[in-house]
Motif scaffolding. Structure first.
Motif, PDB file in Angstrom:
ATOM      1  N   ILE A  27       0.889  -1.280   0.021  1.00 12.46           N
ATOM      2  CA  ILE A  27       0.009  -0.103   0.022  1.00 12.46           C
ATOM      3  C   ILE A  27       0.985   1.312   0.097  1.00 12.46           C
ATOM      4  N   THR A  28       1.952   1.172   0.838  1.00 13.01           N
ATOM      5  CA  THR A  28       2.991   2.398   0.793  1.00 13.01           C
ATOM      6  C   THR A  28       3.340   3.001  -0.701  1.00 13.01           C
ATOM      7  N   SER A  29       3.985   1.675  -1.069  1.00 13.49           N
ATOM      8  CA  SER A  29       4.479   1.771  -2.490  1.00 13.49           C
ATOM      9  C   SER A  29       3.774   2.125  -3.580  1.00 13.49           C
ATOM     10  N   LEU A  30       2.381   1.690  -3.620  1.00 12.37           N
ATOM     11  CA  LEU A  30       1.326   2.076  -4.393  1.00 12.37           C
ATOM     12  C   LEU A  30       0.794   3.406  -4.398  1.00 12.37           C
ATOM     13  N   LEU A  31       0.772   4.048  -3.103  1.00  7.37           N
ATOM     14  CA  LEU A  31       0.345   5.449  -2.908  1.00  7.37           C
ATOM     15  C   LEU A  31       1.610   6.215  -3.434  1.00  7.37           C
ATOM     16  N   SER A  32       2.898   5.831  -3.161  1.00 12.20           N
ATOM     17  CA  SER A  32       3.716   6.773  -3.596  1.00 12.20           C
ATOM     18  C   SER A  32       3.925   6.677  -5.420  1.00 12.20           C
ATOM     19  N   LEU A  33       3.422   5.552  -5.815  1.00 13.18           N
ATOM     20  CA  LEU A  33       3.296   5.458  -7.286  1.00 13.18           C
ATOM     21  C   LEU A  33       2.485   6.330  -7.784  1.00 13.18           C
ATOM     22  N   CYS A  34       1.310   6.484  -7.059  1.00  7.54           N
ATOM     23  CA  CYS A  34       0.148   7.392  -7.576  1.00  7.54           C
ATOM     24  C   CYS A  34       0.416   8.779  -7.104  1.00  7.54           C
ATOM     25  N   GLY A  35       1.544   9.120  -6.653  1.00 12.90           N
ATOM     26  CA  GLY A  35       2.032  10.555  -6.071  1.00 12.90           C
ATOM     27  C   GLY A  35       1.491  10.872  -4.957  1.00 12.90           C
TER      28      GLY A  35
END
Length: 417
Positions: A27-35
Motif C-alpha cells: 500500500i505504501t509503494s502504491l500510494l507513492s506510485l500514485c503521487g
C-alpha cells in the motif's frame, strides 16, 4: 506563509487476510506510485482487515485499487464508532455537502453489510439497514444496478473462538472501488501453459511487482527468471520484461515436464508462450542463458526495476545429511538484521517475512537505488562496517549440501581404490 497542502479525505480500506506482512509495504509503494505518501496520520493496525487512510483525492484512491492485490475494497468513510450509537453520531456530524451529491432524488442506491469474524442473519442485516433511516436518502433503492453503493462494515475481532456479541468497531462509507484480487485466479499457475517446480504463485508475483513500483514502459529484469512468473506480473502493468537463467532447459522449455501425468515439455512450452497466453507478448524482450554470478551487462543504467526470487540451491527433496549435533547447532543461528544484504547505492525500503513452516521462512526485501554507482563503490560495502555482510546467507547452499558433497567425495575416493 507556506501554502497549505491538499485537504485529505478519510478512506476505509478493507484488506485480505493473507500475506499480512506484505500488505503495508504494498500500500505504501502504491500510494507513492500514485503521487501520494504514507504519513503518520494513517490509522493502521497491521493484522486488522480495516485500515483508515488519509488520501488527497478519490482519483488517487482509485489508482491505488487498480494495482493492489492485498486490498479488497476502498470506501469514502462517512462515519465510525465503537458502538452503534457512536457510529450514528459520527454520521450526523459528517458534512452534509459531501453527502448530498450521492443522495439526490434522481439517483439509485443500495446498502451492503460486511461483518468480519461473524455471520449475521438476513433479519439482523435488515434491522441494521433500517436503523440508518435518519440519513437523507432521497433516491430509489436498486439492488441490481445502483449508481451508488454504501456499506456498513463491522469488526468482531481476530479470534474466531471468542466472538463478541457486539462489534469492536463499526464503519459506514460509500464504495469507491475494488482491488485486483481477481488477478490471483486469472493468472493462477494451475492454468499456466509453462510452469516449473519453483514457479512463483500469482499473488506473490503481483505483490512483488507492486513493491517494485513497476509502471508502464519500465524495463524490468529478473536475473533468475525460471519460467517467467515475475515477468508476467510486471508485463501486466505495462512494463517491458527480460530475464536470465543458468538453466538452459528451463529457458528453452526443454526436458522433463513439471506437470503431473506429463513426461516431457511440449515444443511451445516456454516463457514467450506464457506471456502470449495472457496477451502480453508485445512486452517480452528476451530471456538469455547466463550465470548471474558473472557480469554480462555493460556499465550504466539499464533497468527501471530488478525483481527476482533467488534460488536457495534446493529444488528437489534430498535425504537428511549431517549428524544430530550439527543440526542442533545450525538451528541455534537465528535471523538478525545483519543478514540483510547492503550496498551504499541502495536504501532498504521494506523487509517482509513469509513463514514456510514452523522453522523456516523467506523474506521479501525491497530496496531503492538512491545514487548512481561509481567505481569507488565497488567494494565499499566490504570496507565500511555498516555494510559488513553476514556470511551465513551466502553459504546456505554449501551448508545444506555439505553432507552430500562429503559423501560424493568419499564415493569417488573409494572407486579409485
Amino acid at each position: 506563509m507556506a501554502a497549505a497542502g491538499p485537504a485529505l479525505q478519510r478512506y476505509l480500506l478493507l484488506l485480505a487476510q493473507e500475506h499480512l506482512e506484505f500488505r503495508l509495504p504494498e500500500i505504501t509503494s502504491l500510494l507513492s506510485l500514485c503521487g501520494g505518501q504514507f504519513s503518520s496520520q494513517q490509522e493502521v493496525r497491521v493484522n486488522s482487515p480495516f485500515w483508515i487512510l488519509n488520501i488527497p483525492s478519490e482519483e488517487m484512491a482509485r489508482g491505488l485499487m487498480k494495482r493492489t492485490v492485498c486490498a479488497k475494497s476502498i470506501f469514502e468513510l462517512w462515519g465510525r464508532g465503537r458502538s452503534a450509537g457512536e457510529l450514528y453520531a459520527s454520521l450526523k456530524n459528517y458534512p452534509m455537502d459531501k453527502m448530498l451529491p450521492y443522495l439526490q432524488p434522481d439517483s439509485t442506491y443500495k446498502i451492503h453489510i460486511h461483518t468480519f469474524n461473524k455471520t449475521l442473519t438476513q433479519e439482523q442485516k435488515i434491522k441494521k439497514i433500517d436503523a440508518l433511516e435518519f440519513l437523507p436518502f432521497k433516491g430509489k433503492v436498486n439492488l441490481k444496478n445502483p449508481e451508488h453503493i454504501f456499506w456498513i462494515l463491522e469488526d468482531y475481532g481476530m479470534d474466531p473462538n471468542n466472538v463478541p456479541e457486539e462489534p469492536f468497531d463499526l464503519y459506514f462509507g460509500r464504495w469507491i472501488a475494488d482491488g485486483q484480487r481477481e488477478l490471483i485466479e486469472s493468472y493462477s499457475i494451475k492454468k499456466r501453459h509453462f510452469i516449473g517446480n519453483t514457479s512463483m504463485d500469482a499473488c506473490l508475483s503481483f505483490i512483488m511487482a507492486n513493491h517494485g513500483r513497476v509502471k508502464p514502459n519500465d524495463i524490468v529484469y529478473d536475473p533468475f527468471v525460471g519460467t517467467g512468473g515475475l515477468l508476467i506480473s510486471s508485463a501486466h502493468f505495462g512494463a517491458y520484461v527480460c530475464g536470465t537463467d543458468i538453466d538452459y532447459n528451463t529457458i528453452h522449455g526443454l526436458g522433463k515436464a513439471s506437470r503431473k501425468n506429463q513426461k516431457w515439455r511440449g515444443p511451445d512450452e516456454n516463457i514467450r508462450a506464457n506471456l502470449r497466453q495472457y496477451g502480453l507478448e508485445k512486452y517480452y524482450l528476451d530471456a538469455l542463458v547466463s550465470d548471474s554470478s558473472r557480469p554480462i551487462w555493460r556499465k550504466g543504467t539499464l533497468f527501471d526495476a530488478i525483481i527476482t526470487d533467488p534460488p536457495y540451491g534446493i529444488r528437489e527433496a534430498t535425504r537428511r545429511t549431517g549428524s544430530q549435533k550439527e543440526s542442533v547447532k545450525s538451528s541455534e543461528r537465528r535471523y538478525t538484521e545483519e543478514i540483510i544484504p547492503r550496498h551504499p547505492c541502495l536504501k532498504l525500503i521494506s523487509n517482509c517475512e513469509q513463514m514456510l513452516s514452523s522453522h523456516t521462512s523467506r523474506r521479501l526485501i525491497t530496496m531503492e537505488k538512491v545514487k548512481e554507482f561509481k567505481d569507488q563503490d565497488q567494494n565499499s560495502y566490504l570496507l565500511d562496517g555498516q555494510y559488513t555482510p553476514y556470511k551465513g546467507h551466502n553459504s546456505f547452499r554449501e551448508k545444506y549440501f555439505s553432507g552430500v558433497t562429503k559423501r560424493i567425495a568419499k564415493e569417488e575416493k573409494d572407486n579409485q581404490k
